[in-house]
Scaffold this active site. Structure first.
Site, PDB file in Angstrom:
ATOM      1  N   LEU A  89       0.883  -1.158   0.000  1.00 17.73           N
ATOM      2  CA  LEU A  89       0.000   0.000   0.000  1.00 17.73           C
ATOM      3  C   LEU A  89       0.924   1.211   0.000  1.00 17.73           C
ATOM      4  CD1 LEU A  89      -2.688  -0.961   2.679  1.00 17.73           C
ATOM      5  CD2 LEU A  89      -3.086  -0.618   0.245  1.00 17.73           C
ATOM      6  N   ASP A  90       0.620   2.216  -0.822  1.00 18.16           N
ATOM      7  CA  ASP A  90       1.426   3.427  -0.863  1.00 18.16           C
ATOM      8  C   ASP A  90       1.536   4.047   0.521  1.00 18.16           C
ATOM      9  OD1 ASP A  90       1.568   3.165  -3.600  1.00 18.16           O
ATOM     10  OD2 ASP A  90       0.001   4.650  -3.999  1.00 18.16           O
ATOM     11  N   GLN A  91       2.532   4.896   0.687  1.00 14.24           N
ATOM     12  CA  GLN A  91       2.735   5.584   1.956  1.00 14.24           C
ATOM     13  C   GLN A  91       1.485   6.353   2.382  1.00 14.24           C
ATOM     14  OE1 GLN A  91       6.392   7.786   2.093  1.00 14.24           O
ATOM     15  NE2 GLN A  91       5.834   8.903   3.931  1.00 14.24           N
TER      16      GLN A  91
END
Length: 190
Positions: free
Chosen positions: A46-48
């Protein structure tokens, strides 16, 4: 004996345990949340600035099975504006996005507008409020997972993503977990 975990990945954390950046510019890593056993890996990413359900395991085989294009992942996405039926239909059919500078046609997927706002813990970084225009929520379920795909898909139909929360991987649900909470499981139900 392999181990299995599910975590509510908070906003602002990287989906990894180490970073090659020197110095580590205050990056928050999964290992900061829990004392995971050596060899633990995140299954997908999951992206930051994305949050929600992330599965972790010490089994490379299980990781490969889940990250393959067979296990469905569901995301609740808060978008800028009032999502239209036309936009939802376009998402379902698949839209053209850019991946590494090349055009890519996403596969057909399940998508629908959520009639009620989902309830999630408050995010660390505030999301703009309704004074700046309406927002709406949509559910998008995919079996593929290209780089920032969901955000690119909502932008492609005219509704930029404000908040993205993964709520399901296969049959594993985020449920009512708290941000940063880690639950050890006996196995994954996917």
């Amino acid at each position: 004996m392999h181990r299995y975990f599910k975590i509510y990945k908070p906003y602002g954390y990287l989906s990894q345990f180490i970073t090659n950046e020197r110095p580590r510019k205050k990056k928050k890593l999964l290992g900061d949340l829990y004392d995971f056993p050596e060899g633990t890996m995140s299954i997908g990413r999951l992206d930051q600035d994305s949050e929600g359900l992330l599965l972790l395991t010490t089994s490379g085989k299980v990781s490969a099975e889940i990250t393959g294009n067979k296990v469905e992942k569901e995301y609740y996405v808060q978008v800028d504006g009032e999502m239209t039926d036309v936009a939802v239909d376009l998402l379902r059919e698949g839209v053209e996005i850019s991946i590494n500078g090349k055009n890519y046609q996403t596969l057909p997927c399940e998508a629908f507008k959520l009639e009620e706002r989902p309830v999630f813990p408050q995010r660390a970084k505030k999301i703009r409020d309704e004074r700046h225009g309406p927002t709406s929520w949509v559910s998008i379920s995919l079996t593929e997972g290209k780089f920032r795909q969901v955000k690119k898909m909502t932008a492609a139909v005219g509704f930029p993503t404000l908040r993205l929360v993964r709520v399901r991987v296969g049959n594993e649900q985020l449920g009512n977990m708290d941000t940063g909470q880690v639950i050890e499981l006996h196995h994954f139900d996917y």
